[in-house]
Design a protein around this motif. Structure first.
Motif, short mmCIF file in Angstrom:
data_model
loop_
_atom_site.label_atom_id
_atom_site.label_comp_id
_atom_site.label_asym_id
_atom_site.label_seq_id
_atom_site.Cartn_x
_atom_site.Cartn_y
_atom_site.Cartn_z
N SER A 1 0.83 -1.20 0.00
CA SER A 1 0.00 0.00 0.00
C SER A 1 0.87 1.26 0.00
O SER A 1 0.58 2.24 -0.71
CB SER A 1 -0.92 -0.02 1.23
N PHE A 2 1.94 1.25 0.80
CA PHE A 2 2.85 2.38 0.89
C PHE A 2 3.49 2.68 -0.46
O PHE A 2 3.53 3.84 -0.90
CB PHE A 2 3.93 2.06 1.93
N SER B 1 -3.17 -3.61 7.81
CA SER B 1 -2.34 -3.12 6.70
C SER B 1 -3.04 -2.08 5.83
O SER B 1 -2.48 -1.65 4.82
CB SER B 1 -1.90 -4.29 5.81
N THR B 2 -4.25 -1.67 6.19
CA THR B 2 -4.94 -0.62 5.44
C THR B 2 -5.32 0.51 6.38
O THR B 2 -5.26 0.35 7.60
CB THR B 2 -6.20 -1.17 4.73
N ASP C 1 -5.31 2.46 -1.35
CA ASP C 1 -6.20 1.56 -0.62
C ASP C 1 -6.55 0.33 -1.45
O ASP C 1 -6.51 -0.80 -0.96
CB ASP C 1 -7.51 2.28 -0.25
N ALA C 2 -6.93 0.56 -2.71
CA ALA C 2 -7.35 -0.54 -3.58
C ALA C 2 -6.20 -1.51 -3.82
O ALA C 2 -6.37 -2.74 -3.71
CB ALA C 2 -7.87 0.01 -4.91
N GLY D 1 -3.56 -1.88 -1.92
CA GLY D 1 -3.24 -2.51 -0.65
C GLY D 1 -4.19 -3.62 -0.28
O GLY D 1 -3.78 -4.67 0.25
N LEU D 2 -5.50 -3.44 -0.56
CA LEU D 2 -6.48 -4.48 -0.25
C LEU D 2 -6.24 -5.73 -1.08
O LEU D 2 -6.25 -6.85 -0.56
CB LEU D 2 -7.89 -3.93 -0.49
N VAL D 3 -6.03 -5.54 -2.38
CA VAL D 3 -5.74 -6.69 -3.24
C VAL D 3 -4.45 -7.38 -2.80
O VAL D 3 -4.37 -8.62 -2.73
CB VAL D 3 -5.63 -6.24 -4.72
N GLY D 4 -3.44 -6.56 -2.46
CA GLY D 4 -2.17 -7.12 -2.00
C GLY D 4 -2.33 -7.91 -0.71
O GLY D 4 -1.75 -8.99 -0.56
N ALA D 5 -3.12 -7.39 0.23
CA ALA D 5 -3.33 -8.08 1.51
C ALA D 5 -4.01 -9.43 1.29
O ALA D 5 -3.66 -10.43 1.95
CB ALA D 5 -4.17 -7.21 2.44
N ILE D 6 -4.98 -9.48 0.38
CA ILE D 6 -5.68 -10.75 0.10
C ILE D 6 -4.71 -11.76 -0.49
O ILE D 6 -4.66 -12.93 -0.08
CB ILE D 6 -6.87 -10.50 -0.84
#
Length: 415
Positions: A189-190, A368-369, A399-400, A402-407
């Motif tokens: 995300s960063f 992480s978000t 955000d978008a 980061g969310l995909v990355g977290a999943i």
């Protein structure tokens, strides 16, 4: 405003669905929703009280680190990197130190503790802003990186997982086992936020401080992955938990030892910080209770199940694994509200179990978000900025991604 609409929608849609079920002869629907309502209020209060000790602990340690000069040392170490991504801040300006303090609080997972530091940084950035009604480039970079900031230790998430593991009878549970996946998620995300703002503001990132930052982090993550990837899933989870615990203990030792060497009254500093921690923890009680109550009505009325089933059916129709779907609302809500997302995470942990894939993924997403809309509204509002320029677009992009990355990271570690 947006959070208010979400809260109203959750409650009214849930009550409407309950009324329809009662009209159809399902007499227990109203009782189920009412029972869930009171249970949610109790859960929110219990969880908030459990956070009091953790917040006191970490704000106390942060105060020791500040008085011992560790935070200042960290600021000087990060100065070459910050000078490249914040070219509009004059060298030595106080805003630089406040930004580092804010970043440090975010890295330790102290979401609410980071807010006053961030507001201080915004006031200092406003002093060098040529147009007081328009967001400056350094303000936008700061807020986007703040909303997508790297979380080294997701303190609040770990505390909630530990508390709920005890409720679920999981002896010897290690709530820090999400340490590495959360760190990777925040880094994704960063990077997305940094690249988006740098592209708009035409900031050159091809220089040695930025390369050293990314290269060092990539090397660290690559080494950890090479060490952990060959291990069985159960052993990997155990090693990740041990690594997270070790990092936390190392930070505690560093702050206390530095305070002792610098002849700081460590005990007094800790108590001063802990007093602030108590206030921060108590402040979140009404917010958490409010969101848990609304979520409870939405879930016990069946609306949450219908929403999740609809998304899951779409995902299955595309031939994808749908196990991530129950954790998805956490990421969607996190853009609007940290307390709302925290409530959804608690709901996932309670429904599926703290040690489940869904519970771990929801925890990673929560850690992480960040609450982009809330942060932009509060921070810009604090200095009367009316034109935010590209801040929202860049923040939502981060955000978008980061969310995909977290999943994807959740599947890589626990799938």
């Amino acid at each position: 405003m947006v959070l208010n609409l979400v809260w109203i929608a959750f409650v009214l849609l849930g009550l409407l669905a309950t009324a329809v079920q009662v009209a159809q002869g399902q007499a227990d629907a109203a009782t189920r929703v009412l029972t869930g309502l009171f249970d949610a209020a109790k859960t929110g209060f219990d969880i908030s009280l459990g956070l009091v000790g953790v917040m006191c602990l970490w704000l106390g340690l942060m105060k020791i680190g500040e008085r011992a000069g560790v935070i200042g040392l960290f600021a000087r170490g990060m100065a070459p990197f910050f000078r490249r991504i914040f070219p509009g801040i004059p060298p030595g300006h106080p805003a630089g130190g406040s930004i580092v303090m804010n970043v440090s609080a975010n890295m330790l997972g102290l979401d609410n503790a980071a807010t006053p530091l961030g507001l201080k940084a915004m006031r200092e950035l406003q002093e060098i802003n040529p147009d007081k009604a328009v967001a400056s480039d350094p303000m936008i970079m700061f807020l986007v990186l703040n909303t997508a900031g790297i979380t080294l230790i997701p303190t609040s998430v770990i505390a909630i997982r530990q508390a709920m593991a005890a409720e679920q009878g999981l002896a010897g549970f290690n709530g820090a086992d999400i340490f590495l996946p959360t760190l990777l998620g925040t880094f994704v995300s960063f990077v997305a936020g940094l690249l988006a703002v740098a592209w708009v503001q035409r900031i050159r990132l091809l220089n040695w401080p930025v390369a050293a930052f990314f290269g060092g982090f990539a090397a660290l993550m690559g080494g950890l992955w090479a060490w952990l990837a060959p291990l069985p899933a159960a052993v990997m989870a155990q090693r990740i938990g041990l690594l997270g615990s070790g990092c936390i203990l190392a930070i505690v030792a560093l702050f206390v030892a530095a305070g002792a060497l610098r002849r700081v009254n460590v005990y007094e500093a800790f108590v001063d910080g802990a007093k602030e921690g108590f206030g921060v923890a108590v402040q979140i009680i009404p917010y958490l209770v409010a969101m848990l109550v609304a979520i409870s009505v939405f879930r016990h009325s069946g609306c949450m199940a219908w929403l999740i089933d609809g998304i899951a059916a779409t995902v299955r129709a595309l031939g994808l694994d749908d196990r991530f779907v129950p954790a998805l609302p956490v990421g969607l809500m996190k853009t609007l509200s940290g307390s709302g997302a925290r409530g959804l995470m608690v709901d996932v942990l309670k429904t599926y179990g703290v040690d489940s894939f869904q519970g771990k993924l929801a925890s990673i997403i929560q850690g992480s978000t960040e609450t982009t809309l809330y942060v932009l509204a509060v921070y810009f509002g604090s200095v009367n900025i009316s034109r935010t320029r590209h801040a929202l677009a860049c923040g939502l992009f981060a955000d978008a991604v980061g969310l995909v990355g977290a999943i994807l990271i959740g599947y890589a570690f626990y799938g």
